[in-house]
Design a protein around this motif. Structure first.
Motif, PDB file in Angstrom:
ATOM      1  N   GLU A  25       1.327  -0.947   0.130  1.00  0.00           N
ATOM      2  CA  GLU A  25       0.430   0.111   0.464  1.00  0.00           C
ATOM      3  C   GLU A  25       0.830   0.966   0.391  1.00  0.00           C
ATOM      4  N   MET A  26       1.752   1.516   0.997  1.00  0.00           N
ATOM      5  CA  MET A  26       2.827   2.505   1.044  1.00  0.00           C
ATOM      6  C   MET A  26       3.374   2.724  -0.678  1.00  0.00           C
ATOM      7  N   GLN A  27       3.660   1.436  -1.445  1.00  0.00           N
ATOM      8  CA  GLN A  27       4.294   1.876  -2.239  1.00  0.00           C
ATOM      9  C   GLN A  27       3.222   2.924  -3.512  1.00  0.00           C
ATOM     10  N   ALA A  28       2.081   2.017  -3.095  1.00  0.00           N
ATOM     11  CA  ALA A  28       1.100   2.248  -4.006  1.00  0.00           C
ATOM     12  C   ALA A  28       1.311   3.864  -3.779  1.00  0.00           C
ATOM     13  N   HIS A  29       0.687   4.556  -2.725  1.00  0.00           N
ATOM     14  CA  HIS A  29       0.408   5.901  -2.505  1.00  0.00           C
ATOM     15  C   HIS A  29       1.843   6.550  -3.098  1.00  0.00           C
ATOM     16  N   TYR A  30       3.139   6.401  -2.947  1.00  0.00           N
ATOM     17  CA  TYR A  30       4.426   6.857  -2.863  1.00  0.00           C
ATOM     18  C   TYR A  30       4.381   6.935  -4.666  1.00  0.00           C
ATOM     19  N   ARG A  31       3.574   6.041  -5.416  1.00  0.00           N
ATOM     20  CA  ARG A  31       3.907   5.391  -6.731  1.00  0.00           C
ATOM     21  C   ARG A  31       4.936   5.287  -7.143  1.00  0.00           C
ATOM     22  N   VAL A  32       5.933   4.945  -6.363  1.00  0.00           N
ATOM     23  CA  VAL A  32       6.535   3.959  -6.919  1.00  0.00           C
ATOM     24  C   VAL A  32       6.658   2.612  -7.546  1.00  0.00           C
ATOM     25  N   TYR A  33       8.131   1.561  -7.547  1.00  0.00           N
ATOM     26  CA  TYR A  33       7.652   0.301  -8.159  1.00  0.00           C
ATOM     27  C   TYR A  33       7.760  -0.726  -6.396  1.00  0.00           C
ATOM     28  N   SER A  34       7.143  -1.833  -6.582  1.00  0.00           N
ATOM     29  CA  SER A  34       6.716  -2.828  -5.569  1.00  0.00           C
ATOM     30  C   SER A  34       7.475  -3.726  -5.999  1.00  0.00           C
ATOM     31  N   PRO A  35       7.689  -4.889  -5.442  1.00  0.00           N
ATOM     32  CA  PRO A  35       8.231  -6.142  -5.933  1.00  0.00           C
ATOM     33  C   PRO A  35       6.777  -7.012  -5.650  1.00  0.00           C
ATOM     34  N   PRO A  36       6.725  -7.917  -5.407  1.00  0.00           N
ATOM     35  CA  PRO A  36       5.398  -8.851  -5.829  1.00  0.00           C
ATOM     36  C   PRO A  36       5.279  -8.990  -4.277  1.00  0.00           C
ATOM     37  N   HIS A  37       4.546  -9.380  -3.532  1.00  0.00           N
ATOM     38  CA  HIS A  37       3.903  -9.673  -1.637  1.00  0.00           C
ATOM     39  C   HIS A  37       5.612 -10.570  -1.467  1.00  0.00           C
ATOM     40  N   ASP A  38       5.022 -11.582  -2.083  1.00  0.00           N
ATOM     41  CA  ASP A  38       6.310 -13.094  -1.350  1.00  0.00           C
ATOM     42  C   ASP A  38       7.690 -12.262  -1.264  1.00  0.00           C
ATOM     43  N   GLU A  39       8.272 -11.172  -2.038  1.00  0.00           N
ATOM     44  CA  GLU A  39       9.463 -10.806  -2.615  1.00  0.00           C
ATOM     45  C   GLU A  39       9.836  -9.792  -0.976  1.00  0.00           C
ATOM     46  N   ILE A  40       8.732  -9.422  -0.893  1.00  0.00           N
ATOM     47  CA  ILE A  40       8.378  -8.432   0.374  1.00  0.00           C
ATOM     48  C   ILE A  40       8.410  -8.952   1.536  1.00  0.00           C
ATOM     49  N   VAL A  41       7.690 -10.011   1.775  1.00  0.00           N
ATOM     50  CA  VAL A  41       7.765 -11.033   3.104  1.00  0.00           C
ATOM     51  C   VAL A  41       9.430 -10.929   2.882  1.00  0.00           C
ATOM     52  N   GLN A  42      10.508 -11.642   2.196  1.00  0.00           N
ATOM     53  CA  GLN A  42      11.131 -11.821   1.985  1.00  0.00           C
ATOM     54  C   GLN A  42      12.414 -11.045   2.748  1.00  0.00           C
ATOM     55  N   GLY A  43      11.862 -10.187   2.032  1.00  0.00           N
ATOM     56  CA  GLY A  43      13.317  -9.084   2.122  1.00  0.00           C
ATOM     57  C   GLY A  43      13.280  -8.440   3.847  1.00  0.00           C
ATOM     58  N   ILE A  44      11.347  -8.584   4.103  1.00  0.00           N
ATOM     59  CA  ILE A  44      11.534  -8.298   5.721  1.00  0.00           C
ATOM     60  C   ILE A  44      12.142  -9.172   6.281  1.00  0.00           C
ATOM     61  N   ALA A  45      11.884 -10.636   6.378  1.00  0.00           N
ATOM     62  CA  ALA A  45      12.681 -11.952   6.905  1.00  0.00           C
ATOM     63  C   ALA A  45      13.817 -11.723   6.892  1.00  0.00           C
ATOM     64  N   ASN A  46      14.170 -11.171   5.331  1.00  0.00           N
ATOM     65  CA  ASN A  46      15.881 -11.424   5.815  1.00  0.00           C
ATOM     66  C   ASN A  46      16.549  -9.867   5.107  1.00  0.00           C
ATOM     67  N   ARG A  47      16.301  -8.419   6.417  1.00  0.00           N
ATOM     68  CA  ARG A  47      16.506  -7.448   6.304  1.00  0.00           C
ATOM     69  C   ARG A  47      17.950  -7.422   7.237  1.00  0.00           C
ATOM     70  N   PRO A  48      18.436  -6.730   6.933  1.00  0.00           N
ATOM     71  CA  PRO A  48      19.882  -6.439   7.629  1.00  0.00           C
ATOM     72  C   PRO A  48      20.080  -6.660   8.806  1.00  0.00           C
ATOM     73  N   ALA A  49      20.887  -7.049   9.654  1.00  0.00           N
ATOM     74  CA  ALA A  49      21.120  -6.838  11.220  1.00  0.00           C
ATOM     75  C   ALA A  49      21.028  -5.283  11.152  1.00  0.00           C
ATOM     76  N   GLY A  50      20.357  -5.088  12.738  1.00  0.00           N
ATOM     77  CA  GLY A  50      20.507  -3.615  12.709  1.00  0.00           C
ATOM     78  C   GLY A  50      19.186  -3.443  12.676  1.00  0.00           C
ATOM     79  N   ALA A  51      18.020  -3.427  11.082  1.00  0.00           N
ATOM     80  CA  ALA A  51      17.076  -2.759  10.490  1.00  0.00           C
ATOM     81  C   ALA A  51      16.070  -3.323  11.296  1.00  0.00           C
ATOM     82  N   GLU A  52      15.397  -2.298  12.266  1.00  0.00           N
ATOM     83  CA  GLU A  52      13.799  -3.048  13.277  1.00  0.00           C
ATOM     84  C   GLU A  52      13.178  -2.710  12.668  1.00  0.00           C
TER      85      GLU A  52
END
Length: 158
Positions: A25-52
């Motif tokens: 929803e946020m990416q659509a709000h800003y009118r910018v590209y967004s990867p598919p939902h599953d890729e976002i889930v993986q990106g969040i799960a594998n975010r860099p150490a220290g990113a909270e």
């Protein structure tokens, strides 16, 4: 503000799919590209150490979040927080969720002995500027925001 719970995202958190949907929803709000939902889930799960991520949930659904990282050093060689993203679902804006998330982030900074919270904001968004000023933030006109990405990043990295 309605009854809502603000908490830190945990490893393998069951709210990951809902958070990813809010990021879509946020990416659509800003009118910018967004990867598919599953890729976002993986990106969040594998975010860099220290990113909270702090999430706001309302009887289940994730309705807001703030993404942040600790930074060092800052003025006086003190650590702080860099707020990367604050987003509240469109249906819940104006209900106090953003302020509650900022308050929770300030509480984390205070408990961890961090001296400040820094962030960037779109200079042309008067409503957003007003919101951040309403929570006590102040613009720093003597600072500029720089970014190194794309080909320039690759070129510098060699």
């Amino acid at each position: 503000m309605m009854e809502a719970e603000i908490r830190l995202l945990q490893k393998d958190d069951p709210a990951l799919p809902e958070l990813a949907a809010l990021m879509l929803e946020m990416q659509a709000h800003y009118r910018v590209y967004s990867p598919p939902h599953d890729e976002i889930v993986q990106g969040i799960a594998n975010r860099p150490a220290g990113a909270e991520i702090l999430m706001c949930e309302n009887a289940g659904p994730v309705i807001g979040f703030v993404a942040f990282s600790a930074i060092y050093p800052g003025p006086g060689l003190k650590p702080g927080i860099f707020l990367k993203e604050l987003y509240v679902a469109a249906a819940h804006r104006g209900s106090g969720i953003g302020k509650a998330l900022m308050r929770a982030l300030a509480g984390i900074a205070s408990r961890r002995g961090l001296s400040r919270i820094d962030w960037t904001v779109d200079a042309s968004d008067a409503q957003l500027l007003s919101f951040y000023e309403s929570v006590g933030g102040s613009p720093k006109p003597d600072k500029l925001f720089f970014r190194l990405d794309g080909e320039a990043l690759k070129d510098l990295a060699g």
